[in-house]
Each structure stands twice: as structure tokens, then as C-alpha cells.
Design a protein around this motif. Sequence first.
Motif, PDB file in Angstrom:
ATOM      1  N   LEU A  74      53.405  11.651  61.230  1.00 54.55           N
ATOM      2  CA  LEU A  74      52.505  10.471  61.939  1.00 54.55           C
ATOM      3  C   LEU A  74      51.429  10.113  61.257  1.00 54.55           C
ATOM      4  N   PHE A  75      50.627  11.175  60.874  1.00 49.89           N
ATOM      5  CA  PHE A  75      49.285  11.178  60.250  1.00 49.89           C
ATOM      6  C   PHE A  75      49.571  10.467  58.899  1.00 49.89           C
ATOM      7  N   ILE A  76      50.770  10.979  58.154  1.00 51.78           N
ATOM      8  CA  ILE A  76      50.761  10.293  56.722  1.00 51.78           C
ATOM      9  C   ILE A  76      51.261   8.775  56.958  1.00 51.78           C
ATOM     10  N   SER A  77      51.877   8.703  57.801  1.00 56.19           N
ATOM     11  CA  SER A  77      52.388   7.201  58.058  1.00 56.19           C
ATOM     12  C   SER A  77      50.862   6.096  58.324  1.00 56.19           C
ATOM     13  N   PHE A  78      50.101   6.822  58.756  1.00 54.41           N
ATOM     14  CA  PHE A  78      48.735   5.882  59.255  1.00 54.41           C
ATOM     15  C   PHE A  78      47.852   5.988  57.717  1.00 54.41           C
ATOM     16  N   PHE A  79      47.705   7.181  57.321  1.00 59.09           N
ATOM     17  CA  PHE A  79      47.022   7.334  55.978  1.00 59.09           C
ATOM     18  C   PHE A  79      47.661   7.575  54.932  1.00 59.09           C
ATOM     19  N   PRO A  80      47.753   6.890  53.776  1.00 55.80           N
ATOM     20  CA  PRO A  80      48.684   7.133  52.495  1.00 55.80           C
ATOM     21  C   PRO A  80      47.970   8.523  52.102  1.00 55.80           C
ATOM     22  N   SER A  81      48.948   9.115  51.319  1.00 57.96           N
ATOM     23  CA  SER A  81      48.827  10.491  51.015  1.00 57.96           C
ATOM     24  C   SER A  81      47.822  10.690  49.494  1.00 57.96           C
ATOM     25  N   THR A  82      47.539   9.640  49.031  1.00 59.91           N
ATOM     26  CA  THR A  82      46.891   9.621  47.825  1.00 59.91           C
ATOM     27  C   THR A  82      45.309   9.860  47.875  1.00 59.91           C
ATOM     28  N   THR A  83      44.767   9.577  49.184  1.00 57.99           N
ATOM     29  CA  THR A  83      43.335   9.563  49.168  1.00 57.99           C
ATOM     30  C   THR A  83      42.626  11.165  49.128  1.00 57.99           C
ATOM     31  N   GLU A  84      41.678  11.402  49.149  1.00 56.87           N
ATOM     32  CA  GLU A  84      41.128  12.917  49.083  1.00 56.87           C
ATOM     33  C   GLU A  84      40.984  13.382  50.576  1.00 56.87           C
ATOM     34  N   ALA A  85      40.405  12.709  51.607  1.00 57.63           N
ATOM     35  CA  ALA A  85      40.286  13.179  52.590  1.00 57.63           C
ATOM     36  C   ALA A  85      41.291  13.811  53.587  1.00 57.63           C
ATOM     37  N   PRO A  86      42.372  12.858  53.380  1.00 54.90           N
ATOM     38  CA  PRO A  86      43.412  13.301  54.429  1.00 54.90           C
ATOM     39  C   PRO A  86      43.901  14.814  54.132  1.00 54.90           C
ATOM     40  N   VAL A  87      43.926  15.498  52.862  1.00 53.15           N
ATOM     41  CA  VAL A  87      44.562  16.425  52.700  1.00 53.15           C
ATOM     42  C   VAL A  87      43.876  17.819  53.288  1.00 53.15           C
ATOM     43  N   PHE A  88      42.461  17.587  53.623  1.00 55.61           N
ATOM     44  CA  PHE A  88      41.869  18.540  54.336  1.00 55.61           C
ATOM     45  C   PHE A  88      42.099  18.533  55.965  1.00 55.61           C
ATOM     46  N   LEU A  89      42.301  17.197  56.065  1.00 58.27           N
ATOM     47  CA  LEU A  89      42.648  17.184  57.683  1.00 58.27           C
ATOM     48  C   LEU A  89      43.871  17.500  58.015  1.00 58.27           C
ATOM     49  N   LEU A  90      44.686  17.632  56.969  1.00 61.52           N
ATOM     50  CA  LEU A  90      46.271  17.927  57.413  1.00 61.52           C
ATOM     51  C   LEU A  90      46.243  19.235  58.342  1.00 61.52           C
ATOM     52  N   PRO A  91      45.826  20.279  57.953  1.00 64.25           N
ATOM     53  CA  PRO A  91      45.950  21.509  58.782  1.00 64.25           C
ATOM     54  C   PRO A  91      45.454  21.345  60.213  1.00 64.25           C
ATOM     55  N   PHE A  92      44.474  20.474  60.353  1.00 66.67           N
ATOM     56  CA  PHE A  92      44.047  20.154  61.809  1.00 66.67           C
ATOM     57  C   PHE A  92      45.009  19.250  62.264  1.00 66.67           C
ATOM     58  N   VAL A  93      45.493  18.337  61.831  1.00 67.51           N
ATOM     59  CA  VAL A  93      46.571  17.697  62.240  1.00 67.51           C
ATOM     60  C   VAL A  93      47.679  18.367  62.704  1.00 67.51           C
ATOM     61  N   ALA A  94      48.071  19.183  61.818  1.00 71.23           N
ATOM     62  CA  ALA A  94      49.165  20.326  62.081  1.00 71.23           C
ATOM     63  C   ALA A  94      49.193  20.901  63.122  1.00 71.23           C
ATOM     64  N   LEU A  95      47.812  21.484  63.259  1.00 72.96           N
ATOM     65  CA  LEU A  95      47.305  22.376  64.354  1.00 72.96           C
ATOM     66  C   LEU A  95      47.559  21.881  65.655  1.00 72.96           C
ATOM     67  N   LEU A  96      46.956  20.367  65.638  1.00 72.37           N
ATOM     68  CA  LEU A  96      47.196  19.593  66.886  1.00 72.37           C
ATOM     69  C   LEU A  96      48.535  19.413  67.447  1.00 72.37           C
ATOM     70  N   GLY A  97      49.599  19.041  66.534  1.00 74.34           N
ATOM     71  CA  GLY A  97      51.050  18.953  66.659  1.00 74.34           C
ATOM     72  C   GLY A  97      51.700  20.255  67.236  1.00 74.34           C
ATOM     73  N   SER A  98      51.514  21.424  66.542  1.00 73.07           N
ATOM     74  CA  SER A  98      51.830  22.396  66.819  1.00 73.07           C
ATOM     75  C   SER A  98      51.186  23.091  68.075  1.00 73.07           C
ATOM     76  N   GLY A  99      50.071  22.713  68.552  1.00 72.26           N
ATOM     77  CA  GLY A  99      49.568  23.203  69.752  1.00 72.26           C
ATOM     78  C   GLY A  99      50.236  22.462  70.724  1.00 72.26           C
ATOM     79  N   ILE A 100      50.198  21.254  70.845  1.00 71.51           N
ATOM     80  CA  ILE A 100      50.791  20.449  71.838  1.00 71.51           C
ATOM     81  C   ILE A 100      52.265  20.875  72.143  1.00 71.51           C
ATOM     82  N   THR A 101      52.920  21.258  71.079  1.00 72.60           N
ATOM     83  CA  THR A 101      54.534  21.512  71.199  1.00 72.60           C
ATOM     84  C   THR A 101      54.719  23.001  71.988  1.00 72.60           C
TER      85      THR A 101
END
Lengths: 345, 349
Positions: free
Chosen positions: A116-143
Motif C-alpha cells: 500500500l505504501f509503495i503504491s502511494f510513494f514510488p520506491s526511488t526516493t530516499e525517505a520511504p526506505v527508512f519509513l518502511l519498517p514503521f509501515v510494516a510494523l503498523l501492518g503486522s501490528g494490526i494483523t
Amino acid sequence: MIPNKYAPEYLQRRNKRNILVIFIISLLILLMLIISMNTGHIRLSPLELFETFLGEGTDRQRLILFQFRLPRIVLSVLVGMALAVSGCILQGISRNALADPGILGINAGAGLAVVLFISFFPSTTEAPVFLLPFVALLGSGITAFLIYLLSYKKGEGISPVRLLLTGIAIAAGISAAMIVLTLKLDSETYQFVAIWLAGSIWGSNWRFVLSLLPWILIFIPLVIAKARIIDTLNLGDVRATGLGLAIEKERLLLLGVAVALAGAGVSVSGGIGFVGLIAPHMARQLVGARHQFVIPVSAMLGGLLLLVADTIGRVILQPSEIPAGIVVAIIGAPYFLYLLVKSNT
Amino acid sequence: MAILKKYTQVDTEDVIYQSRPVIASIIIMGGLFGLIVSIGISVSFGAADIDMGTVWSSIVQYNDELTSHQIIQEIRLPRVLGAALVGACFAVSGSIMQGITRNPLADSGLLGLNAGAAFMLAISFAFFPGMPYMYIIFFSFAGAALGAGLVFGIGSMTRGGLKPVRLVLAGAAVSALLIALSEGIAIYYRISQDLAFWHAGGVSGTKWENLEMVAPLVIVAFLGAMSLSKSITIISLGEEIAIGLGQRTKKIKFFLAIIVLILAGIGVSIVGAVGFVGLIIPHITRFLVGHDYRWIIPCSAILGGLLVVLADFGARMINPPLETPIGALIALLGVPFFLYLARKGGEEI
């Protein structure tokens, strides 16, 4: 004669043996690191490796080693550690030998959030990579929360069987949602997501390593510090309460850590299952049931396992690559079946 | 308390084993009617909307100069009929499996049959490209047998025997293994694109030739299932009872297993690895018509066909002009259902 497992001499002997085991596994990891650095499309001999490390190598060798192979190798070890410790905690607190973040659907939840996150933010920029674990954490936490909620029954609590069934169902549902979602992506993002989902480490660079490293450095020592609590929880709720443990609080905390580690691992590697299942089992076979040893050893074994899987995937079908997730599943599924046949639950 | 429990048990047993032929007949008639209507609607909607009159005339007096007739005859009709056929196949195979294994969680997707068929399809595409459709069906069948054999073999090796939950766990692991292997094959032989369709599920590629080829097999399998339906009812009461009533359970189970494999294999060869149809439909059918398999089998065939036709229609309508994979849509229905069963099941699962 059956040894008295609580006698100090026995424990001392056992500790010595365990330290020997840790030493041997370290050697194996080191060996595998060297092999993995050697192999690939372009071979680097151990001597060349050594020279490159000392700064003597050619630009080309430096590029291959430092920009392509090393980040990938480091990353696969770290991901393996995260997933293995996560599985180790889950097995410990649920007293369920078949628990694994992949089978319980936690990986799938993290994956959905990342897609979901990648489909909103293209993977090429710098910032999202550091956000990825947080996003994943959110997803795994909700699940994880959802699975906990759905498998909880008033008066009965959580039965291991219902937990597993719920996890399997949630994982199936999430992968269905993911298929629908990926169809809406443009082809470039889709490519990225497809490779990511298969559990590949090939897109890795130092940015991924850096985004994962803090999670490993914070949480794995924390879990090792909590090793005795996991041991106590393993005795069963009644005895653990009797020994003065705030079981619900501790269990929730440990579950949170397990989810965080799984989420962080998945965020950079994609859907790699079975590591969290196999590594803790092998660790228990090697060093017994005490978690102060089980946790570090399963972390090491998880790292080793994923490193081996990734190296095999890189080498076996050259020039194409098999994602590490596939290699792990081919090794891991039979192991799971073996455990299933053996277990009594 | 114990007495009370005993009484309720007897009560539920009475309820469980009664059948409701009237409701079943209504379902068969109404279901057939619904199936025909939904096939009609599904055929008339699409990228080019075609009114019902044209649909009718394209069937009764086909004119190959009209584009709309061609669309109906060559593209839409085979896919919609394929959807109905596949739904019936999966639903009947699920009913039989749930009956003879007495396992409420039996489904060709959950027990590894679909993954096995997809695995064999990967092999057949990689090593024998351009194989005729007949052989593809055969491979798909063999794959379903492979998956089922692995799951049941491993399930029966476990201590405590073939418990539903063990079979589901074994099914999950065997599926993971077979899918991983077929992905590996797909990557190496660069056939991911050809196989993606089979993993996601869809009937868009169905052609008349395929239907003509599988229809006789499906009919034979259905007739076989119907003629053994009485035995399925008896076996579903329990192995001991069945033997006590003079059933040759081994032989009957063997024939039924072959029927299940044929149906699941054909289903996968047409639509791909679509799960949960064989889980949901038999439960709903049993709830409606009771536990007599003489009624369950035809009713679940019709309801299964209806479900997949509607799912295919939905798949085309949700996000036109793209198609949403049917497998994903049905899974979104099937997962809550599975969760409900897992919750309700309690101890016997």
C-alpha cells in the motif's frame, strides 16, 4: 543414568557445551560469509577479497564487493536474525511448536502495508526506505491484533489450534487483497512489488541495511534480557503466575517485540516464511530449552539459514536468480511437515 | 449436566441426519433458473454491452457476420459456461471430500490439490511447451493427485491420525512447498507470465474446444458421484457405522477419491488455483438441504456454478476494463467463512 537437569554441575557442563555450539555456528557463519562473497556472476577469490578489504583491489572489485554483494549479504543475515527471533518468541509465548510469523499471517500483514505504501510513494526516493519498517510494523501490528481478537474465545482464551487456523485464513485473505491491489499498480511499481513479494533480497543496498539495523540492535538484546521471562512463561500460566510474573503484561510486551521484528524483517525482504519456524527448533535441539541460549543461537542460525538460502538462490540457476524466499520455502516446508508429523498437539 | 448433554446430542443427530427434499427440489429448480438468468446477464454485460435479445438470437440463429454475435459465441459464452462448470466441479469435489473424510475444513484449495495441479502445470509448460489441452488436463489431474497424496499421506503419519486441523496445516505447508517449486520453475524457464493466470485464477481464456473436451469427463464424474451418493451419506455417519451397514468403504472411498481428483483437476485446468468454493458451498448446501448426499451433490453443483458465474461477473464489473482475479474475489468471501468455521468448530477440529 538420567542427569539431574537442575544440578549445578550439569548446568555448567551444558553451558560449556552451548558456548562451544555458539562458537561453531559463528565459524560456520564466517565461512559462509566468505563463500557467499566469493560466489556470484563474477568470482572473487579469497585472496582478492582480502586485498579488496585492505583497499588494494581494483575499482571493479571494490564496486562488486562493497556496493553489490556486501549489503545483500549483511541484509540477509539481519533479516534472518529478525525473523528467527520473532518466531522464537512466538513459539515461546504461545507454547505452540508450529508458530511462525509467516504461518500466522503476520508477514502477510506487513507485506500488505508495504505494498500500500509503495503504491502511494514510488520506491526511488530516499525517505520511504527508512519509513518502511514503521509501515510494516503498523501492518503486522494490526494483523497480529486482528488474529488475536479473532482467535480469542470468551472463557477459553486462545487455543494454539485456533490461532494457527485463524492465521492461515488471514494470510489467505491478505494475499487475495494483495492480488487485487497489485493490479492497480503501474508496471514499474508492479515489478518492484512482485519481486519484493517473492521474498527477494536482490534489490538491497546500504540504505536497507541502515533502516533495519536499529531494530535488530534494540530488540534482540531486549529479548535476550527477557529470556528468563520466556522460560517462566513456558512453564504454563498457572506456574508463571505463581512465580510472581505479570503474565498478560509480559506476554503482550513480548508479542509486540515479535511483531516489530517480523515487520522490520519483512519490510526489507518481502515474504520470507519458515525461517522463524526452523531456526528456533534447530536451536532448541542444539542448546536445550533455556532461552538465554535459544534466542542468540536461533538468531545466528536464522542469519546463517537465510544467507545460505540467498547464496543458493543466487548461484544455482545462473544467470537467473531464485528469490531467497522460494529457497527457504523449499527447505522449510518439509521441515514444517516433519514437525507436524512428530508433534503431539 | 451430562444427561442434558447427551439429550442435546441425540437431538442434534436427529436434525443433522434428516434431509429436506422439498427445499432441495426448490433449490435445484430455483438455482437452475438463477443460473440461467445470471449466465444471461453475465453474457450481455461487458466491454461492449449487448442486449438480451441479441444474446438470444446469437444462440438460436447465429449469424457470423455480426460482431455482437461473434463476441457472444466466441468469447463470452464459453467463459461463462466455463465458470459454471468450474464452480460445479469444485463444489462437488468439496462436498465429497467433506463427506468421506468427515472433515468440515476439506476443500481442494486448503488440502493442496490446487497447488499440486498448478505445480504440474508449471512443469508441463516448462518442459513440454505447446502441449495439447488434453494432456494439460491430464497433468493437472496428476498434480491434484500428487498434492492430495502428500497431504493425506503426511496427515495420516501424524500421531492421533487424520484430524481436520492437521490436514489443513499439512495442506498449508505442502501448498507452500509446491507453489515455491513452481515459482522457481517459472522464474528459470521464464514462464511466469503464462503461469500468473493460473495462480490468480480467471476463466477469460476458456474456449469451446476446452469445454468440449472436459464436459464428458465432468458428466461421467457427476454421474459417478450421484450413483455413489447414498454411500457417501452412510460413510459420513462414521466409518464403523458404514461398515456395520455393509458398505465396502475402502473400495467406495477409492472411487470417490478418483472422482474428487478428476473434478478438482479439471477445475484447476480451466480456472486456475481458485480455493474456497469447495469449502463454502457444501456447508451452505448441507445447512439448507440436510445431510442426504443424493440432494447435496446436485444442489451444491448448481450453487457452486452460480457462485463462480457471479464471481466472474463481479470480476469483470469491479474495475473495467481490467479483470479482477476470481480467486481473489472468492477468497475475500471464503476467508470470513473459514474463520467462522474455525471458531465454531471448537474441539472436534
